[in-house]
Scaffold this motif. Structure first.
Motif, mmCIF file in Angstrom:
data_model
loop_
_atom_site.group_PDB
_atom_site.id
_atom_site.type_symbol
_atom_site.label_atom_id
_atom_site.label_comp_id
_atom_site.label_asym_id
_atom_site.label_seq_id
_atom_site.Cartn_x
_atom_site.Cartn_y
_atom_site.Cartn_z
ATOM 1 N N ILE A 97 0.842 -1.203 0.000
ATOM 2 C CA ILE A 97 0.000 0.000 0.000
ATOM 3 C C ILE A 97 0.876 1.252 0.000
ATOM 4 O O ILE A 97 0.646 2.202 -0.758
ATOM 5 C CB ILE A 97 -0.927 0.010 1.233
ATOM 6 N N ALA A 98 1.893 1.238 0.863
ATOM 7 C CA ALA A 98 2.786 2.395 0.955
ATOM 8 C C ALA A 98 3.533 2.607 -0.355
ATOM 9 O O ALA A 98 3.710 3.751 -0.809
ATOM 10 C CB ALA A 98 3.769 2.202 2.100
ATOM 11 N N ALA A 99 3.991 1.515 -0.977
ATOM 12 C CA ALA A 99 4.727 1.624 -2.229
ATOM 13 C C ALA A 99 3.850 2.242 -3.326
ATOM 14 O O ALA A 99 4.324 3.020 -4.154
ATOM 15 C CB ALA A 99 5.220 0.248 -2.664
ATOM 16 N N LYS A 100 2.571 1.902 -3.306
ATOM 17 C CA LYS A 100 1.643 2.472 -4.288
ATOM 18 C C LYS A 100 1.528 3.986 -4.124
ATOM 19 O O LYS A 100 1.289 4.710 -5.082
ATOM 20 C CB LYS A 100 0.273 1.811 -4.135
ATOM 21 N N LYS A 101 1.728 4.449 -2.879
ATOM 22 C CA LYS A 101 1.674 5.883 -2.605
ATOM 23 C C LYS A 101 3.051 6.534 -2.741
ATOM 24 O O LYS A 101 3.223 7.699 -2.410
ATOM 25 C CB LYS A 101 1.135 6.125 -1.189
ATOM 26 N N ARG A 145 12.172 -0.149 11.040
ATOM 27 C CA ARG A 145 12.234 0.697 12.216
ATOM 28 C C ARG A 145 12.867 -0.085 13.361
ATOM 29 O O ARG A 145 13.118 -1.279 13.254
ATOM 30 C CB ARG A 145 10.825 1.179 12.589
ATOM 31 N N LYS A 146 13.114 0.608 14.461
ATOM 32 C CA LYS A 146 13.811 -0.017 15.588
ATOM 33 C C LYS A 146 13.076 -1.260 16.084
ATOM 34 O O LYS A 146 13.686 -2.289 16.366
ATOM 35 C CB LYS A 146 13.962 1.000 16.729
ATOM 36 N N PHE A 159 3.037 5.200 10.168
ATOM 37 C CA PHE A 159 2.717 5.458 8.765
ATOM 38 C C PHE A 159 1.205 5.593 8.545
ATOM 39 O O PHE A 159 0.721 5.364 7.434
ATOM 40 C CB PHE A 159 3.273 4.340 7.877
ATOM 41 N N LYS A 160 0.463 5.964 9.587
ATOM 42 C CA LYS A 160 -0.995 6.034 9.482
ATOM 43 C C LYS A 160 -1.446 7.044 8.428
ATOM 44 O O LYS A 160 -2.489 6.854 7.793
ATOM 45 C CB LYS A 160 -1.605 6.375 10.839
ATOM 46 N N SER A 161 -0.654 8.098 8.222
ATOM 47 C CA SER A 161 -1.042 9.102 7.229
ATOM 48 C C SER A 161 -1.058 8.506 5.824
ATOM 49 O O SER A 161 -1.906 8.858 4.993
ATOM 50 C CB SER A 161 -0.088 10.291 7.271
#
Length: 206
Positions: A121-125, A132-133, A195-197
């Protein structure tokens, strides 16, 4: 292909090879002791590539969105493969039970598949989700649990005198994987919050 991605690719290609070599003694009734001297170096090398690909990506200026997606994908391939081996060990090798309870394996698998979906989903955006840690801590716990089980299984295959403490070692492996499950879901929710935004924008764009 860049050197860093080639190192990542090794984990993808050799994950099924590890699975086959792990179960050859159970399938053939041979090579039980010999398998230890192949599996442990192979696992060490494959896990070490996880450090090397990041090291060379930074050193050679090869950090890319592809690498940020390919690296965790390769990790999932390797870890789910080894975890599957440890879950099935009891069924194939006549042990009292696998080192990894099936319910824990399912929970880990669901988490990893969900995380892969989130990365898609993130990659599409246009956003590449880097580790992350919490995700790195989870991976360390995966590796610790993985090598603990491999050490116990190696001792069994080499016929070392651990029969009396084997039930205790199984309990320890169960506790380790329980911690892995907890850490994996904590990091998963951390990614959701951080990454909710990205996800809200994705939903709004439908």
């Amino acid at each position: 292909m860049k050197l860093s991605n080639k190192l990542t690719l090794l984990r993808v290609l050799f994950a099924p090879v590890f699975f086959i070599l792990y179960f050859i003694p159970a399938w053939t009734g041979k090579f039980e002791s010999a398998s230890v001297y192949v599996l442990i170096p192979m696992l060490c090398l494959l896990e070490f590539t996880d450090f090397l690909d990041g090291f060379f990506a930074r050193k050679n200026g090869e950090v890319s969105d592809l690498g940020k997606l390919f690296d965790p994908f390769a990790d999932v391939m390797l870890h789910l493969t080894t975890f599957c081996c440890f879950m099935l060990t009891g069924q194939y090798a006549g042990h009292s039970g696998g080192y990894l309870p099936p319910v824990f394996f399912l929970l880990i698998m669901y988490r990893e598949f969900s995380m892969t979906f989130i990365r898609m989903i993130a990659a599409k955006k246009g956003v590449a989700i880097a580790a992350r840690k919490g995700g790195k801590t989870k991976t360390v716990l995966y590796v610790v649990s993985e090598f603990f089980c491999m050490a116990v299984e190696s001792a069994v295959r080499l016929n070392l005198e651990i029969t009396d403490i084997l039930p205790v070692l199984h309990v320890v492996s169960t506790v380790l994987f329980c911690i892995c499950v907890i850490a994996s879901y904590m990091s998963f929710f951390d990614y959701l919050v951080h990454f909710k935004s990205v996800f809200s924008e994705s939903s709004a764009g439908k």
